[in-house]
Design an enzyme around this catalytic site. Structure first.
Site, PDB file in Angstrom:
ATOM      1  N   LEU A 113       0.857  -1.182   0.000  1.00 31.12           N
ATOM      2  CA  LEU A 113       0.000   0.000   0.000  1.00 31.12           C
ATOM      3  C   LEU A 113       0.898   1.240   0.000  1.00 31.12           C
ATOM      4  O   LEU A 113       1.227   1.809   1.043  1.00 31.12           O
ATOM      5  CB  LEU A 113      -0.941  -0.018   1.207  1.00 31.12           C
ATOM      6  CG  LEU A 113      -2.190   0.843   1.107  1.00 31.12           C
ATOM      7  CD1 LEU A 113      -2.968   0.585  -0.182  1.00 31.12           C
ATOM      8  CD2 LEU A 113      -3.100   0.627   2.300  1.00 31.12           C
ATOM      9  N   HIS A 114       1.335   1.630  -1.190  1.00 32.20           N
ATOM     10  CA  HIS A 114       2.406   2.614  -1.360  1.00 32.20           C
ATOM     11  C   HIS A 114       2.064   4.006  -0.814  1.00 32.20           C
ATOM     12  O   HIS A 114       2.709   4.510   0.083  1.00 32.20           O
ATOM     13  CB  HIS A 114       2.734   2.769  -2.849  1.00 32.20           C
ATOM     14  CG  HIS A 114       3.002   1.498  -3.582  1.00 32.20           C
ATOM     15  ND1 HIS A 114       4.192   0.787  -3.473  1.00 32.20           N
ATOM     16  CD2 HIS A 114       2.238   0.805  -4.461  1.00 32.20           C
ATOM     17  CE1 HIS A 114       4.144  -0.278  -4.257  1.00 32.20           C
ATOM     18  NE2 HIS A 114       2.977  -0.303  -4.862  1.00 32.20           N
ATOM     19  N   ASP A 115       1.055   4.646  -1.384  1.00 31.61           N
ATOM     20  CA  ASP A 115       0.895   6.094  -1.234  1.00 31.61           C
ATOM     21  C   ASP A 115       0.525   6.591   0.160  1.00 31.61           C
ATOM     22  O   ASP A 115       0.995   7.662   0.576  1.00 31.61           O
ATOM     23  CB  ASP A 115      -0.123   6.618  -2.258  1.00 31.61           C
ATOM     24  CG  ASP A 115       0.425   6.512  -3.679  1.00 31.61           C
ATOM     25  OD1 ASP A 115      -0.380   6.493  -4.621  1.00 31.61           O
ATOM     26  OD2 ASP A 115       1.655   6.447  -3.835  1.00 31.61           O
TER      27      ASP A 115
END
Ligand code: RIB
Ligand code: CA
Length: 313
Positions: free
Chosen positions: A242-244
């Site tokens: 879950l990058h952002d």
């Protein structure tokens, strides 16, 4: 006094999580505007998706702007293979946006806002290709020194690339814009794949969001149901990175993260390694450190924070 931020984004299911997290934390963050950019999907979709996310969050007064529809010098590369045709695949049907799009171009909003707000009081939170920021800095160099900090999702070192063997997507799409930002000499905190790949959307974490039973919680879980399929198959991992939201979580709880202040330069010429973030992680050059390059995250606390804030919407 809440910290003033501009979120620059290419929604994207993980961008949606970051926007939810920011909009659910008004005591800490004042979202001056959300500027959208072509990236995961073309600009007409990223601007629409940002508005849908604000609707789900119950924050229709948020100002959303459309920005650049192509990188500064190179052709656009998108990522429908990860995010689906709409860029927000998952919830079915995907609702139409209700809240309006601002008339002003995102780059003009970034320039005007940085000139209007007191110097050093606005943080740029970038979740996609850096085209809007690079264009604003090129067009109005006077705003660069007025930026408080840039906190970005992008790049990779030990984790290497996700769109090519050498490059992470946000940097790869617009390496020229990234080069401008990394040379800006502003305080820069980077969430590379090295850290975001340790924030996996495992089943219990997604079910905790679904069990909220709210529009935002349900939409988030349905987006992650779709979003994770690609990374689970590619990496064989339990869940997707879950990058952002790592960018926003850093502003809310910086102690969730650890990293190293190093020199990072962007490859803008070689077709083989275009968009690579060349991090001098071991200090083998005398290049001046220009980025806090994060490597580790307290993933349980990160997902607890995200779910607790989702529950507020
Ligand atoms: O490489 C991951 C990044 O590219 C994330 O920001 C994702 O949303 C895409 O923009
Ligand atoms: Ca993104």
């Amino acid at each position: 006094m809440p910290r003033k931020i501009i979120i620059d984004t290419d929604p994207g299911q993980d961008d949606a999580a970051a926007i939810f997290l920011a909009l659910a934390s008004p005591e800490t963050l004042e979202v001056l505007g959300i500027t959208t950019v072509a990236g995961n999907v073309p600009l007409p979709l990223t601007q629409k998706n940002a508005r849908i996310v604000c609707d789900w969050a119950g924050k229709p007064d948020t100002k959303v702007f459309a920005g650049c529809d192509a990188p500064m010098k190179r052709p656009l590369v998108t990522a429908e293979h990860v995010h689906g045709k709409t860029g927000l695949d998952g919830p079915d049907p995907l609702p139409a946006p209700v809240m309006p799009l601002q008339d002003q171009h995102a780059v003009d909003f970034i320039i005007d806002t940085l000139r209007a707000e007191p110097a050093g009081t606005v943080t740029l939170c970038t979740l996609g290709p850096l085209t809007n920021i690079g264009t604003a800095f090129s067009r109005a160099p006077d705003i660069i020194e007025r930026v408080q900090e840039i906190v970005m999702m992008g790049g990779a070192y030990f984790e290497v690339g996700n769109i090519t063997p050498a490059a992470e997507f946000n940097i790869y799409v617009d390496p020229d814009a990234a080069d401008i930002v990394f040379r800006s000499e502003r305080p820069l905190t980077v969430m590379p794949l090295d850290v975001t790949h340790k924030a996996l959307t495992t089943k219990p974490r997604v079910e905790a969001m679904r069990s909220l039973g709210t529009p935002a919680g349900t939409a988030m879980a349905e987006m992650l149901d779709f979003f994770e399929r690609f990374d689970v198959e590619k990496y064989g991992s339990e869940g997707a990175p879950l990058h952002d939201p790592c960018v926003i979580a850093y502003l809310l709880q910086p102690d969730l993260f650890t990293g190293r202040h190093v020199n990072v330069q962007i490859e803008t010429q070689s077709e083989l390694t275009l968009g690579m973030t060349v991090a001098d992680y071991w200090g083998v050059t005398d290049h001046k450190p220009n980025a806090m390059f994060m490597q580790d995250i307290n993933a349980d606390a990160f997902f607890n924070l995200l779910t607790e804030r989702l529950a507020r919407l």
